[in-house]
Design an enzyme around this catalytic site. Structure first.
Site, short mmCIF file in Angstrom:
data_model
loop_
_atom_site.label_atom_id
_atom_site.label_comp_id
_atom_site.label_asym_id
_atom_site.label_seq_id
_atom_site.Cartn_x
_atom_site.Cartn_y
_atom_site.Cartn_z
N HIS A 126 0.78 -1.20 0.17
CA HIS A 126 -0.13 0.14 0.01
C HIS A 126 0.76 1.16 -0.14
O HIS A 126 0.30 2.29 -0.01
CB HIS A 126 -0.98 0.03 1.24
CG HIS A 126 -1.88 -0.96 1.30
ND1 HIS A 126 -2.81 -1.27 0.05
CD2 HIS A 126 -2.22 -1.91 2.21
CE1 HIS A 126 -3.59 -2.25 0.50
NE2 HIS A 126 -3.40 -2.80 1.51
N ASP A 163 -2.62 -10.77 -2.19
CA ASP A 163 -3.14 -10.17 -1.11
C ASP A 163 -4.59 -9.81 -1.15
O ASP A 163 -4.83 -9.51 -2.12
CB ASP A 163 -2.54 -9.04 -0.66
CG ASP A 163 -2.67 -8.70 0.66
OD1 ASP A 163 -1.82 -8.74 1.73
OD2 ASP A 163 -3.57 -7.70 1.05
N ASP A 244 -4.13 -12.86 3.63
CA ASP A 244 -5.37 -12.44 4.25
C ASP A 244 -6.59 -12.72 3.46
O ASP A 244 -7.67 -12.50 3.92
CB ASP A 244 -5.32 -10.83 4.59
CG ASP A 244 -4.57 -9.99 3.74
OD1 ASP A 244 -4.31 -10.34 2.58
OD2 ASP A 244 -4.34 -8.86 3.76
ZN LIG Z 1 -3.90 -7.30 3.01
#
Ligand SMILES: [Zn+2]
Length: 308
Positions: A126, A163, A244
């Protein structure tokens, strides 16, 4: 040759608050499963070095790197964004995480390792060019890809991001960069609410609806990722390896299983074997259900190392 496992004790000292999901125990969970699975003995362990300003400045403006250095507190905690904080150890952890990307790339490109997994935190995907975000400070996979190009002359790096969150920082850095192809799956609509609006041709984003699992992952990989990867012919593959999207991880609502992480890694490994002499560097991103994180990371590492 073997698979390298790059980590550092500094990455355990970065803490963002007592109840923050991105916590040191994540790395311990991976270590526990390396022991439980018996594969730890086949990995060659390396301490992550500190990334240099020069290595970071290939990705982030040097002013940003200096601002992060200046933000690091001598005591207590400072928040960089609502989800991302630094304690007195966070700067070194972030420099180790990015430095792991550099070392792993060097090991794989020099032929000293077949592949490498970096068990490091903070994660990176990110982190935008000039903005920390979503638990991320420096964009570790971007540091790897740019290091591969500048230090090893790699013209084409594929970044694979499975992810559950879209790697908006990686997209911000590489959108339109002919040296990088990014292939990703992520839950959408979901944080950070990016990845679907006019992506550049080098961004192969496949948004998945809440509730999607292995079937949807297989379809995305077969239909979108593999044709794009075969056309791109990567010389190096770098994973943004977040776990995740696992069904046991309540950070989000995808339903991947341990076996899905093995499968997706096998598909990408076949691409790497065909085009990139098997060269793969994998950087840990998310994954917050500790049991699922440890098991899934081990499934991924087993395939990287041909230990499955
Ligand atoms: Zn993540």
């Amino acid at each position: 040759m073997a698979t390298a496992f790059v980590t550092h004790p500094d990455c355990l000292k970065h803490e963002m608050g007592a109840y923050h999901p991105e916590r040191p125990e994540r790395l311990s969970a991976i270590e526990d499963q390396l022991i439980a699975s018996g594969i730890g003995q086949y990995l060659v362990r390396h301490d992550a070095p500190l990334a240099s300003d020069e290595q970071l400045a290939r990705v982030h403006p040097i002013e940003y790197v200096r601002a992060i250095r200046d933000a690091a507190p001598g005591e207590g905690t400072v928040h960089l964004d609502p989800d991302t904080a630094m304690n007195p150890h966070s700067l070194r952890a972030a420099l180790r995480a990015a430095g792991a990307a550099v070392l792993a790339t060097d090991l794989v490109m020099r032929g000293e390792a077949d592949s490498a997994f970096c068990s490091v935190r903070p994660p990176g995907h990110h982190a935008c060019r000039a903005r920390p975000m979503g638990f991320c400070i420096f964009n570790n996979v971007a540091v790897a890809a740019r290091h591969a190009r500048h230090a090893h002359g790699v013209e084409r790096t594929a970044i694979i991001d499975f992810d559950v969150h879209h790697g908006n920082g990686t997209e911000d850095i590489f959108q339109g960069d002919p040296h990088v192809l990014m292939a990703s799956t992520f839950q959408h609509p979901f944080y950070p609410y990016s990845g679907t609006d006019n992506p550049a041709p080098n961004m192969v984003n496949v948004p998945l609806a809440a509730g999607a699992g292995g079937k949807e992952l297989r379809s995305a990989v077969a239909t979108s990722w593999l044709p794009a990867l075969d056309e791109f012919r990567p010389e190096l593959v770098v994973f943004s390896a977040g776990f995740d999207a696992h069904t046991e991880d309540d950070m989000a609502m995808l339903r991947f299983t341990d076996a899905d992480y093995a499968w997706v890694t096998e598909q990408v490994k076949a691409v790497a074997d065909h085009h990139a002499r098997g060269r793969m560097v994998s950087m840990l991103e998310g994954g917050y259900a500790l049991g699922a994180l440890g098991r899934s990371a081990v499934q991924h590492i087993k395939v990287l190392g041909g230990l499955n």
